[in-house]
Write an enzyme that holds these catalytic residues in place. Structure first.
Site, PDB file in Angstrom:
ATOM      1  N   TYR A 238       1.045  -1.339   0.377  1.00  0.00           N
ATOM      2  CA  TYR A 238      -0.199   0.077  -0.070  1.00  0.00           C
ATOM      3  C   TYR A 238       0.799   1.151  -0.259  1.00  0.00           C
ATOM      4  O   TYR A 238       1.674   1.541   0.643  1.00  0.00           O
ATOM      5  CB  TYR A 238      -0.509  -0.076   1.696  1.00  0.00           C
ATOM      6  CG  TYR A 238      -1.980   1.427   0.965  1.00  0.00           C
ATOM      7  CD1 TYR A 238      -2.762   1.412   0.569  1.00  0.00           C
ATOM      8  CD2 TYR A 238      -1.508   2.365   1.665  1.00  0.00           C
ATOM      9  CE1 TYR A 238      -4.300   2.306   0.098  1.00  0.00           C
ATOM     10  CE2 TYR A 238      -2.721   3.446   1.432  1.00  0.00           C
ATOM     11  CZ  TYR A 238      -3.529   3.179   1.075  1.00  0.00           C
ATOM     12  OH  TYR A 238      -5.034   4.510   0.775  1.00  0.00           O
TER      13      TYR A 238
ATOM     14  N   ASP B 137       9.273   2.948   0.425  1.00  0.00           N
ATOM     15  CA  ASP B 137       8.213   3.869   1.538  1.00  0.00           C
ATOM     16  C   ASP B 137       8.385   3.233   2.960  1.00  0.00           C
ATOM     17  O   ASP B 137       7.769   2.385   3.191  1.00  0.00           O
ATOM     18  CB  ASP B 137       6.611   3.199   0.701  1.00  0.00           C
ATOM     19  CG  ASP B 137       5.685   3.915   1.340  1.00  0.00           C
ATOM     20  OD1 ASP B 137       5.458   4.568   1.925  1.00  0.00           O
ATOM     21  OD2 ASP B 137       4.986   3.654   0.386  1.00  0.00           O
TER      22      ASP B 137
ATOM     23  N   LYS C  48       2.961  10.779   6.849  1.00  0.00           N
ATOM     24  CA  LYS C  48       2.239  10.563   8.841  1.00  0.00           C
ATOM     25  C   LYS C  48       2.812  11.610   9.805  1.00  0.00           C
ATOM     26  O   LYS C  48       2.706  12.630   9.060  1.00  0.00           O
ATOM     27  CB  LYS C  48       2.470   8.991   9.008  1.00  0.00           C
ATOM     28  CG  LYS C  48       2.106   8.495   7.781  1.00  0.00           C
ATOM     29  CD  LYS C  48       0.456   7.936   7.724  1.00  0.00           C
ATOM     30  CE  LYS C  48      -0.216   6.493   7.364  1.00  0.00           C
ATOM     31  NZ  LYS C  48      -1.601   6.288   7.129  1.00  0.00           N
TER      32      LYS C  48
END
Ligand code: PMP
Length: 442
Positions: free
Chosen positions: A171, A252, A279
């Site tokens: 993801y 990532d 984030k």
């Protein structure tokens, strides 16, 4: 299959207990959340399914938050939850951290939406470059999704190749999801989707198509698909193979950068060519970043007629100020190391509880990022979750919420720095009580 006089098969009868337990948990949830239900009805008129961030959906409807402070969320129905979800890892410092609030407040007095450059983005960029071994220069974006899209485009530009290697269950954002529901909204690149943690598959792909590959985009731990850490053998194959093929290796680290000051790459001792971030780095404000060595990132240098990288909010004044403030906190006093240790400890204790229980549960993860799975384990790849019964997942979520603990319906937890040892004790006790309550449920 044998059936009883009511026509129920043995399997049906075994399943009745779980169905009933789940129905009862849902009924309790509905009865306890009348105001949230009314807001959900209202929301459904103007937001598809009442939702503008798919992952926040709860069956039968999501509770609505009235306020948040420290490690706690309060809903509009008067319930208070220990927040173990930590905004899917964006809330590392808990709710309303004072330093972030002070940085934002200072900006309120000095102006924002500047449409010009300021010092804060230099401070924040210096901080990011100081933290991550692979980043000499960085560009800020508005989300992790955008950061990954830009990293892919940078690699395509640098290599002149189009093929993007990713992993099943990976993801990398709303437009780069390689889980079961991601295909129809996926950005249309030429992909090779390989099994995660399969070094041989990586070696084969790079041997067969190495001269056409722009980049390999990989999470050091598969996050959304169940907190499954990469094996050293797999990462060694990815690192060695991309280097040999001249493809760009992108880590990532949107989730995993919290594992240490140097991120997962610092702990693993594997340095990618580029890194993407998101984030918590801006204290819960809208944020993303992609970075790498100076020669790659030079592609965006406007003095050298560089590639365009637009974005009204790329240097959003609040985000830049918050990012600089967060850096000070997370690099001081071993905060990230302590958080990683607390998460590791929590997982060890949950494993003990599940091992002692007849229920089909296990827990995976790394540091403060954990996922509880309704399978006995071990879980080393998304395929190991194929036998998971989603009803157990939902029952676990609803029962723990009822006991005052908020985690993701899929079983994901991102423990924040405001969660204490006492909180961890109480949660482990609540999970043990869940296992005990349902020891005969099938
Ligand atoms: N990569 C990973 C590993 C993520 O976990 C996420 C968000 N869950 C993203 C990228 C996308 O970030 P954003 O939601 O900020 O677009």
């Amino acid at each position: 299959m044998p059936t009883d006089p009511a026509g129920l098969s043995t399997v049906d009868k075994m399943n009745l207990g779980l169905d009933d337990a789940l129905a009862a948990a849902r009924d309790r949830y509905v009865a306890a959340h009348p105001r949230s239900a009314a807001l959900a009805d209202r929301a459904r008129r103007v937001l598809p399914g009442g939702n503008t961030r798919s992952v926040l959906h709860i069956d039968p409807f999501a509770f609505r938050v009235a306020g948040a402070d420290g490690a706690y969320l309060c809903d509009v129905d008067g319930h208070r939850y220990l927040d173990l979800l930590g905004d899917y890892s964006a809330g590392l410092l808990g709710h309303r951290p004072t330093t972030v609030a002070a940085a934002v407040r200072a900006r309120l007095d000095e102006g924002w939406a500047l449409g010009a450059m300021a010092e804060a983005e230099i401070v924040f960029a210096e901080a990011v470059a100081a933290r991550f071994p692979s980043i000499e220069q960085v560009r800020f974006t508005n989300s992790g999704t955008e950061a990954n899209l830009m990293a892919i485009m940078t690699a395509r530009h640098a290599t002149g190749c189009d093929r993007v290697v990713v992993f099943d269950g990976g993801y990398h954002g709303g437009l780069l999801s390689f889980g079961p529901s991601g295909a129809r909204v996926r950005a249309p690149f030429e992909y090779a989707v390989l099994p995660y943690n399969d070094a041989a598959a990586v070696e084969r792909e790079l041997a067969d198509h190495g001269d056409r590959i722009a980049c390999v985009l990989v999470e050091p731990m598969l996050g959304a698909s169940g907190c499954i850490p990469a094996t050293p053998v797999f990462l060694a194959a990815v690192r060695g193979g991309t280097r040999e093929a001249g493809a760009v290796l992108v880590f990532d680290e949107v989730m995993t950068s919290r594992l240490s000051v140097g991120g997962a790459q610092g702990l693993l001792g594997v340095t990618p060519d580029m890194t993407t971030l998101g984030k918590y780095l801006a204290g819960g404000l809208t944020f993303g970043a992609f970075g790498g060595p100076r020669d790659l990132m030079a592609a965006f240098d406007p003095d050298a007629g560089g590639l365009s990288h637009g974005g009204t909010f790329n240097n959003n004044a609040f985000t830049m100020a918050a990012g600089a403030a967060v850096h000070e906190i997370v690099t001081a006093d071993g905060l990230l190391d302590a958080l990683t240790a607390r998460g590791d400890g929590l997982r060890a204790r949950l494993t003990e509880v599940f091992d002692a229980s007849p229920l089909p549960f296990s827990v995976t993860g790394w540091g403060s990022l954990c996922a509880v799975h309704p399978v006995g384990g071990p879980v080393a790849a998304p395929a190991d979750l194929a036998g998971a019964d989603d009803r157990w997942r939902q029952l676990f979520f609803h029962d723990l919420l009822d006991a005052g603990f908020y985690l993701a319906p899929r079983g994901y937890l991102a423990v924040s720095a405001t969660v204490t040892d006492d909180d961890v004790d109480r949660f482990v006790d609540a999970v043990a009580a869940f296992c005990d309550r349902h020891r005969a449920t099938r």
